[in-house]
Design a protein around this motif. Structure first.
Motif, short mmCIF file in Angstrom:
data_model
loop_
_atom_site.label_atom_id
_atom_site.label_comp_id
_atom_site.label_asym_id
_atom_site.label_seq_id
_atom_site.Cartn_x
_atom_site.Cartn_y
_atom_site.Cartn_z
N SER A 110 39.13 -15.77 67.46
CA SER A 110 39.27 -14.38 66.88
C SER A 110 37.79 -13.77 66.61
O SER A 110 36.92 -14.45 66.16
N ASN A 111 37.81 -12.46 66.56
CA ASN A 111 36.54 -11.78 66.36
C ASN A 111 36.67 -11.12 65.00
O ASN A 111 35.77 -10.13 64.74
N GLY A 112 37.72 -11.27 64.18
CA GLY A 112 37.85 -10.90 62.78
C GLY A 112 38.13 -9.44 63.02
O GLY A 112 37.75 -8.66 62.14
N GLY A 113 38.84 -8.98 64.10
CA GLY A 113 39.16 -7.37 64.17
C GLY A 113 38.11 -6.57 64.77
O GLY A 113 38.20 -5.50 64.75
N ILE A 130 34.03 -3.60 68.86
CA ILE A 130 32.69 -3.40 69.64
C ILE A 130 32.04 -4.93 69.82
O ILE A 130 31.82 -5.56 68.76
N LEU A 131 31.49 -5.32 71.13
CA LEU A 131 30.96 -6.47 71.47
C LEU A 131 29.55 -6.38 70.87
O LEU A 131 29.07 -5.18 71.03
N ASP A 132 28.86 -7.12 70.54
CA ASP A 132 27.64 -7.20 70.03
C ASP A 132 26.79 -7.16 71.46
O ASP A 132 27.03 -7.76 72.34
N PRO A 133 25.47 -6.35 71.44
CA PRO A 133 24.73 -6.24 72.63
C PRO A 133 24.02 -7.47 72.99
O PRO A 133 23.76 -8.35 72.17
N LEU A 134 23.90 -7.77 74.23
CA LEU A 134 23.18 -8.88 74.71
C LEU A 134 21.57 -8.46 75.15
O LEU A 134 21.46 -7.38 75.57
N ASP A 135 20.82 -9.22 74.55
CA ASP A 135 19.41 -8.96 74.62
C ASP A 135 19.09 -9.68 76.05
O ASP A 135 18.34 -10.76 75.92
N ILE A 136 19.17 -9.29 77.03
CA ILE A 136 18.80 -9.60 78.29
C ILE A 136 17.67 -8.99 79.01
O ILE A 136 17.62 -7.70 79.21
N ASN A 137 16.58 -9.55 79.45
CA ASN A 137 15.33 -8.90 79.84
C ASN A 137 15.60 -8.56 81.51
O ASN A 137 14.93 -9.14 82.45
N THR A 138 16.21 -7.60 81.74
CA THR A 138 16.66 -7.24 83.04
C THR A 138 15.29 -7.00 83.96
O THR A 138 15.16 -7.29 85.29
#
Length: 86
Positions: A2-5, A8-16
């Protein structure tokens, strides 16, 4: 899990940028800049396409991209538009 309601997903910090730089030096990969700002593609010789944007990436097999495009055009985008208007 569960994500607790949370909706919005947290952003991923990916160095593209680092991914693209490394891919440019690999003879098994081709990189292309998209006409869309902040987007790029990496194509590998194993049949995969990775779609990068400034927040992350998506990788799919070449054959699957046709299905994905058809699904987007036939159902996903019209449904998203219908949902946005409701």
């Amino acid at each position: 899990m569960s994500n607790g309601g949370k909706t919005i997903l947290d952003p991923l910090d990916i160095n593209t940028d680092a991914i693209l730089l490394r891919a440019d030096g690999n003879e098994d990969l081709l990189t292309y800049q998209s006409s869309l700002s902040g987007n790029a593609y990496i194509i590998d010789k194993y049949g995969g396409v990775m779609i990068l944007d400034k927040h992350g990436y998506y990788r799919a097999q070449w054959e699957d991209l046709q299905v994905i495009c058809e699904e987007l055009q036939a159902w996903i985008l019209p449904e998203a538009e219908r949902w946005r208007r409701s």
